[in-house]
Enzyme design. Structure first.
Site, PDB file in Angstrom:
ATOM      1  N   GLY A  45       1.697   3.128   3.595  1.00 40.30           N
ATOM      2  CA  GLY A  45       2.358   4.125   1.908  1.00 40.30           C
ATOM      3  C   GLY A  45       1.435   5.684   2.049  1.00 40.30           C
ATOM      4  CB  SER A  46      -0.591   7.760   0.149  1.00 38.70           C
ATOM      5  OG  SER A  46       0.522   8.264  -0.395  1.00 38.70           O
ATOM      6  CB  THR A  47      -3.431   5.256   4.590  1.00 36.95           C
ATOM      7  OG1 THR A  47      -1.973   4.382   4.923  1.00 36.95           O
ATOM      8  CG2 THR A  47      -3.920   4.563   3.440  1.00 36.95           C
ATOM      9  CG  PHE A  48       1.311   6.919   7.680  1.00 34.95           C
ATOM     10  CD1 PHE A  48       1.274   5.430   7.839  1.00 34.95           C
ATOM     11  CD2 PHE A  48       2.266   7.181   8.642  1.00 34.95           C
ATOM     12  CE1 PHE A  48       1.080   4.978   8.725  1.00 34.95           C
ATOM     13  CE2 PHE A  48       2.966   6.221   9.701  1.00 34.95           C
ATOM     14  CZ  PHE A  48       2.072   5.390   9.786  1.00 34.95           C
ATOM     15  CE  LYS A  49       1.281  10.912   0.550  1.00 34.52           C
ATOM     16  NZ  LYS A  49       1.638  10.449  -1.297  1.00 34.52           N
TER      17      LYS A  49
END
Length: 568
Positions: free
Chosen positions: A283-287
């Site tokens: 998820g958003s840990t990639f942003k």
């Protein structure tokens, strides 16, 4: 007639020669008999020695010694970075039987064995005793009480012997890193398998293999993960602590736990390494990677660059939305702070598939990592890197990686921009750190520090903060794929962060698999409510162990981001 004294009769010369010949003959015969006796004795010794050697290699009892041969008494220890033993070889008791040598009633013996070792019933033991086998193990690594009880049976067909065995004195601690051996002493998982040849090399004379793992840090990480797994009724958990500059894995935990002393008793879930082998959409840990790519390519000029952030955003046939929509123009700083899918999608869209994939390739997010553990998961990536795939990958969907991949990526992003392969070996003269491959510039790496600190001080990661340790990082909540479709009910939650963020030293990644909402979280099951607190508690425990001192007076340059955050 005169008197005189009489003496012994004189022996004639011929008779004296005859006596001397008989004496020599007797001595010669005695000498011959002694030589024959010595030869017979030597022959007996050779025969017995030869028989022992034959039996050790080819005989009925060969199975009793093959296990020891794999160790050969020289299998080296495995120790942590401070020399604390994690695996070592000991002498253990083995209970075996030679049915053809049993002199008592075999049915009575079968009953006794079933009583002492209930793993098998009386019928199984009787079949073993009468089945024609000449040798069989009954139990290896037998306890003292069992050995005493079996010995009390007084049956000469039962063998009690000592053989080398592998012991893991810290039980479940770092089990998925250490691994375990089979009954014959061959490594089958983890470091035991990775360094099997080195550990069993007699030329090393039992020299230990020193891992990068810190036993105290590992223990703290495992304890906090276990507590969270229980609190939120998760089916699994994983965590990684990594040195930002050397990529040494300081701790790696996977739950459910495995006890390598009895690895065979652990189920499939316990043996599975979620941190290194399991792949998940995180998820958003990639942003942060998407923003860093934008900075590096010049698509983003500053943290104040504005994007249109409506309630939803259409890309092809996909409508993208936010949990907390802005419904107004928003800055890069706000996009990261509130974890906006809509804003990140636009950054990824402008970046384009080719450049996005090139950066992910450099960070090894599209391939198995190359390091020592044999358990290394292969990422799942889009079959076609279309526009919608580029957009969804930008915010952490449509790509699945291991927690070790994620930790390695954050180390790359915050160590000045250099990729170094992870390692489970302690870095030192015998194992120097890699030079590293440039992925991001030092400028980009530095700019990202304030941005991720903002997430923890003002955004979705507030509960991850640990006072004085300047934590920076990003939460991630991703729906699980069930039967080919995203589930609205099951999620994988993660947090990836760095501390202290103003002078990065360590990466921490924590993941919970299918956590449930609780009364304390008001029913919410997102990462900010359940994973972030695990990070805070873990850092507060391990930072002092790692020599990181709390300092409330230090912070990264927040002037790079705070002016671009609108007060609502």
């Amino acid at each position: 007639m005169s008197g005189g004294v009489t003496g012994p009769a004189l022996v004639s010369a011929p008779e004296r020669l005859k006596l001397q010949g008989q004496k020599r003959q007797l001595l010669s015969m005695m000498h011959q008999r002694l030589m024959v006796a010595m030869l017979l004795f030597a022959f007996g010794i050779l025969t017995v020695s030869g028989r022992i050697g034959y039996l050790a290699i080819f005989g009925a009892d060969a199975n009793a010694t093959l296990g020891a041969s794999a160790y050969a008494g020289t299998r080296g220890d495995i120790v942590d970075r401070d020399g604390q033993p994690l695996a070592r070889t000991i002498e253990a008791w083995t209970v075996a039987v030679q049915p053809h040598k049993v002199i008592g009633n075999k049915l009575d013996l079968a009953r006794d064995l079933a009583r002492l070792m209930p793993e098998k019933d009386e019928a199984d033991y009787y079949a073993l005793l009468t089945g024609g086998k000449r040798f069989a193990y009954l139990q290896r690594r037998a306890g003292p009480r069992l050995v005493e009880a079996v010995n009390a049976l007084g049956e000469p067909g039962i063998q009690l012997t000592r053989e080398p065995d592998r012991l893991y004195p810290q039980t479940a601690l770092a089990a998925h890193v250490i691994g375990y051996t089979d009954v014959d002493g061959k490594g089958v998982a983890g470091a035991e398998a990775a360094f099997d040849e080195m550990l069993s090399d007699p030329r090393r004379a039992g020299a230990p293999v020193q891992l990068s793992i810190s036993a105290p840090v590992q223990g703290a990480l495992r304890a906090e993960l276990a507590a969270a797994m229980t609190t939120f009724d998760a089916i699994g958990a994983a965590g990684v602590v990594m040195d930002v500059h050397t990529s040494e894995i300081i701790a790696l935990a996977s739950l459910p736990q495995l006890n390598p002393n009895v690895a065979g008793q652990g189920g499939t879930e316990a043996r599975f390494n979620r941190a290194a082998l399991g792949v998940y959409e995180l998820g958003s840990t990639f942003k942060p990677f998407t923003v860093a790519m934008g900075l590096e390519t010049g698509q983003i000029a500053s943290m104040g660059q504005m994007y249109d952030c409506p309630g939803s955003y259409q890309v092809g046939n996909r409508r993208i939305s936010d949990t907390h929509p802005f419904n107004r123009p928003c800055s890069v700083a706000e996009i990261m702070m509130e974890s906006s899918n809509v804003g990140t999608a636009q950054i990824a869209q402008k970046l384009g598939a080719k450049r996005q994939k090139a950066f992910l390739d450099k960070m090894r997010f599209t391939q198995r990592l190359r390091y020592e553990l044999p358990e290394r998961g292969r990422p799942l990536t889009p079959r076609e890197w279309s526009e919608i795939a580029t957009v969804t990958v930008g915010y952490g969907h449509g790509i699945a990686v291991t927690p070790v991949h994620l930790a390695s990526g954050y180390a790359t992003l915050f160590n000045g921009g250099l990729y170094r392969s992870p390692t489970i070996l302690k870095v030192g003269p015998d194992h120097p750190a890699e030079q590293g491959e440039r992925v991001y510039s030092e400028r980009t790496s530095e700019q990202m520090r304030a941005l991720l600190r903002l997430v923890v001080t003002h955004g979705t990661g507030r509960k991850a903060d640990a006072p004085g340790y300047r934590v920076g990082g990003k939460t991630g909540t991703a729906e699980k794929i069930v039967n080919g479709r995203y589930s609205k009910r099951l999620v994988v939650n993660s947090f990836a962060g760095v501390f202290p963020i103003d002078e990065p030293r360590y990466v921490i990644v924590v993941m919970l698999d299918e956590p449930k909402g609780t009364k304390e979280t008001f029913g919410f099951r997102t990462a900010g409510w359940n994973v972030a607190p695990v990070v805070s508690k873990t850092i507060a425990r391990v930072a002092p162990m790692l020599g990181v001192r709390p300092d409330a007076s230090r912070e990264p340059d927040m002037g790079q981001v705070l002016p671009f955050v609108r007060e609502e």
